[in-house]
Design a protein around this motif. Structure first.
Motif, PDB file in Angstrom:
ATOM      1  N   GLU A 140       0.863  -1.193   0.000  1.00 45.26           N
ATOM      2  CA  GLU A 140       0.000   0.000   0.000  1.00 45.26           C
ATOM      3  C   GLU A 140       0.892   1.233   0.000  1.00 45.26           C
ATOM      4  O   GLU A 140       2.038   1.188   0.454  1.00 45.26           O
ATOM      5  N   ARG A 141       0.320   2.341  -0.512  1.00 42.05           N
ATOM      6  CA  ARG A 141       1.093   3.590  -0.559  1.00 42.05           C
ATOM      7  C   ARG A 141       0.340   4.703   0.119  1.00 42.05           C
ATOM      8  O   ARG A 141      -0.876   4.790  -0.008  1.00 42.05           O
ATOM      9  N   ASP A 142       1.064   5.563   0.832  1.00 40.67           N
ATOM     10  CA  ASP A 142       0.428   6.747   1.389  1.00 40.67           C
ATOM     11  C   ASP A 142       0.884   7.927   0.530  1.00 40.67           C
ATOM     12  O   ASP A 142       2.049   8.341   0.595  1.00 40.67           O
ATOM     13  N   THR A 152      -0.972  -6.001   2.280  1.00 42.09           N
ATOM     14  CA  THR A 152      -2.150  -6.403   3.055  1.00 42.09           C
ATOM     15  C   THR A 152      -2.418  -7.906   2.877  1.00 42.09           C
ATOM     16  O   THR A 152      -2.015  -8.485   1.854  1.00 42.09           O
ATOM     17  N   ALA A 155      -4.101  -8.467  -0.514  1.00 38.02           N
ATOM     18  CA  ALA A 155      -3.221  -8.503  -1.693  1.00 38.02           C
ATOM     19  C   ALA A 155      -2.489  -9.843  -1.769  1.00 38.02           C
ATOM     20  O   ALA A 155      -2.304 -10.407  -2.845  1.00 38.02           O
ATOM     21  N   LYS A 318      -4.557   3.027   8.862  1.00 37.65           N
ATOM     22  CA  LYS A 318      -4.485   2.957   7.401  1.00 37.65           C
ATOM     23  C   LYS A 318      -4.322   1.524   6.940  1.00 37.65           C
ATOM     24  O   LYS A 318      -3.690   0.702   7.620  1.00 37.65           O
ATOM     25  N   CYS A 319      -4.861   1.280   5.754  1.00 40.71           N
ATOM     26  CA  CYS A 319      -4.745  -0.031   5.144  1.00 40.71           C
ATOM     27  C   CYS A 319      -3.272  -0.272   4.798  1.00 40.71           C
ATOM     28  O   CYS A 319      -2.637   0.578   4.171  1.00 40.71           O
ATOM     29  N   GLY A 320      -2.708  -1.375   5.232  1.00 46.08           N
ATOM     30  CA  GLY A 320      -1.302  -1.653   4.932  1.00 46.08           C
ATOM     31  C   GLY A 320      -0.358  -1.191   6.024  1.00 46.08           C
ATOM     32  O   GLY A 320       0.860  -1.233   5.852  1.00 46.08           O
TER      33      GLY A 320
END
Ligand SMILES: Cc1ncc(COP(=O)(O)O)c(C=O)c1O
Length: 533
Positions: A140-142, A152, A155, A318-320
């Motif tokens: 994941e990217r922020d 995740t 994924a 956050k996701c990830g």
């Protein structure tokens, strides 16, 4: 011997080394400096005498790393116990060597392995050495922080569904910036699919010893994990620990480790691992509590400095980003109107403070059990001074580029590309060709191209823009990016032997290959050509 060192206060290898040194035996063995006698005086003056007494070789009294039966066996047994593993192995080539061994143990040539796209290059090296085929999972990217989080479970599940024949799932936990993965869930899903669960835990040798840190890989059910003890706890540089469960073929693991390791392991380095384990097992909670407090305090104060921000536990929403290792301080500096490189340089040159890394918009600081309140005070004072004098930038200013969404086309395995015949070509001629090397811009640290992948105009454009903005690109042979190494002839073709006349001639007359016709030749043409030789 087993049971002679019943508790974690014992340091069997270190104690054996001291006892040996005290015995003052005459040395007719390696190392050549003979307890430091012939070491240049300049070196001795600086480091003292005793360290050279610890620099031993395979001797009955101090055991052998390749066939441990005595104090090394005991030291490794204590390490396994401390970390809740079935086996522990001392590594002297860092987590890099451990990652190679981990992959070579569970994967055979041709097997698939599920790995994050931003995996450390030693994992890619393990893939090349083992001849496995990587299945990449994007972390994941922020976007706001221009930073990668972790992969995740969803994924990973998708990769498992698409590649049910993969042999193993490997994740990095936590990342360099301290972002943990949901390792319990990922491990469960990997095992449910009949795959091994491997963890690159280079940044996690302390996790086991404090409940306010992310869960450790072994506690999450990993079959093998590798930790850089030297990075985070107090062993010496190069030392890592490989931890394993009975679920893996431990005899094969031992054979592979022996294959990869030096036959002259340093007893100083191994003793430092023995001591670092003792320190963590007996005082880890107390020492880490201090480090955590220091880091939390620093984080809070950094967030009060205008223009700086440092994320904390809130990132776990956050996701990830499953769990945060709070001892990592990832400080965004872009709003100061400065790059991370500039801030790091000023910290170093003006304030004598070294950061772990810097990139376009942030710096990373590691707080460990070796840091003190005074260190943190100095850091805060320096950051305040830099912020006071900074030009400032409008909030939300970004130095970074948008990373290409699509992964490049995979044409051949990384191993085939690395062992192929390669050629350097100017950048503009590379479009459509197959890369023979890695190009990994930092940030975000995801390889844009791995060996065996197709070079596109979009990728080259991104690399050029990145360099122009002062970003760094790692892995490639030409740092200026004027040329790129491409695959000219794939390894399989080379390995398939001299099937064509061209290959036969090249092999027999390597310096004069252009004297004969090397265009496509049929069987009759081959005879004619041979006649000409
Ligand atoms: C995630 C990760 N894995 C592996 C390594 C390699 O570790 P070592 O330097 O101990 O070989 C690193 C080094 O930075 C890393 O960040």
């Amino acid at each position: 011997m087993a049971g002679e060192y019943p508790n974690q206060y014992a340091t069997p290898l270190f104690e054996a080394i001291i006892n040996y040194a005290k015995g003052r035996k005459v040395s007719f063995h390696t190392p050549g400096h003979k307890h430091g006698v012939s070491i240049p005086q300049e070196f001795r003056n600086f480091v003292g005498e005793k360290i050279f007494d610890c620099d031993l070789t395979l001797l009955e009294e101090v055991d052998s790393l390749h066939d441990p039966r005595g104090v090394i066996k005991e030291a490794q047994r204590l390490a396994a116990k401390a970390y809740g593993a079935d086996y522990a192995f001392f590594l002297l080539n860092g987590t890099s060597g451990g990652n190679h061994a981990m992959i070579l143990t569970v994967c055979d040539p041709g097997d698939k392995i599920i790995i994050p796209r931003n995996t450390h290059r030693s994992v890619l090296a393990g893939v090349v050495l083992s001849g496995t085929t990587p299945v990449y999972v994007m972390p994941e990217r922020d976007e706001a922080m221009n930073m990668l989080l972790n992969v995740t479970p969803e994924a990973i599940s998708q990769a498992i569904r698409e590649h049910p024949d993969a042999k193993a799932v490997l994740v990095t936990h936590p990342t360099y910036e301290g972002i943990g993965a949901d390792v319990k869930e990922i491990g469960r899903r990997a095992h449910e699919a009949g795959m091994f669960f491997l963890v690159d835990e280079a940044h996690g040798p302390h996790l086991k010893f404090h409940r306010d840190l992310p869960v450790s890989a072994m506690d999450a059910g990993a079959d093998i994990c590798v930790q850089s003890s030297h990075k985070i706890i107090s062993s010496l540089t190069q030392t890592s620990l490989l931890l394993a469960r009975r679920t893996v073929d431990v005899l094969k693991l031992k054979r592979i480790l022996s294959l990869l390791m030096t036959t002259s392991p340093s007893y100083i380095l191994m003793a430092s691992l023995d001591l670092a384990r003792m320190q963590m097992a007996t005082r880890g909670r107390e020492l880490l509590s201090v480090a955590i407090m220091l880091a939390e305090d620093a984080r809070q104060r950094i967030n009060q400095i205008q223009g700086l921000s440092c994320f904390g536990k809130e990132i776990e929403k956050k996701c990830g980003a499953n769990q945060l290792d709070v001892t990592k301080l990832c400080v965004r500096v872009a709003e100061l109107g400065l790059t991370g490189y500039q801030v790091a340089q000023e910290l170093n040159r003006k304030h004598k403070i070294q950061v772990e890394y810097a990139d376009l918009d942030k710096i990373l600081l590691i707080i460990s059990i070796g840091n003190t309140e005074r260190d943190v005070r100095r850091l805060l004072a320096a950051l305040e001074a830099i912020a006071r004098n900074a030009p400032k930038a409008p909030r939300g200013q970004r130095n970074h580029l948008r990373f290409p969404e699509r992964l490049p086309e995979v044409v051949m395995s990384p191993r085939a590309a690395v062992f192929s015949t390669t050629r350097k070509v100017p950048l503009k001629e590379a479009v459509g060709k197959i890369s023979a090397e890695v190009f990994s811009p930092y940030p975000p640290g995801i390889p844009l191209l791995n060996p065996g992948e197709r070079i596109s105009a979009e990728i080259l454009g991104y690399l050029r823009d990145m360099l122009q903005r002062g970003g760094r690109i790692q892995g490639q042979s030409d740092p200026t990016l004027r040329t790129i190494k491409i695959v000219e002839q794939a390894a399989e073709q080379k390995e398939s032997g001299p099937a064509t006349l061209e290959n036969q001639v090249k092999k027999r007359f390597p310096r004069e290959p252009n004297k004969i016709e090397t265009e496509k030749v049929g069987a009759d043409d081959e005879k004619n050509a041979i006649g000409k030789l």
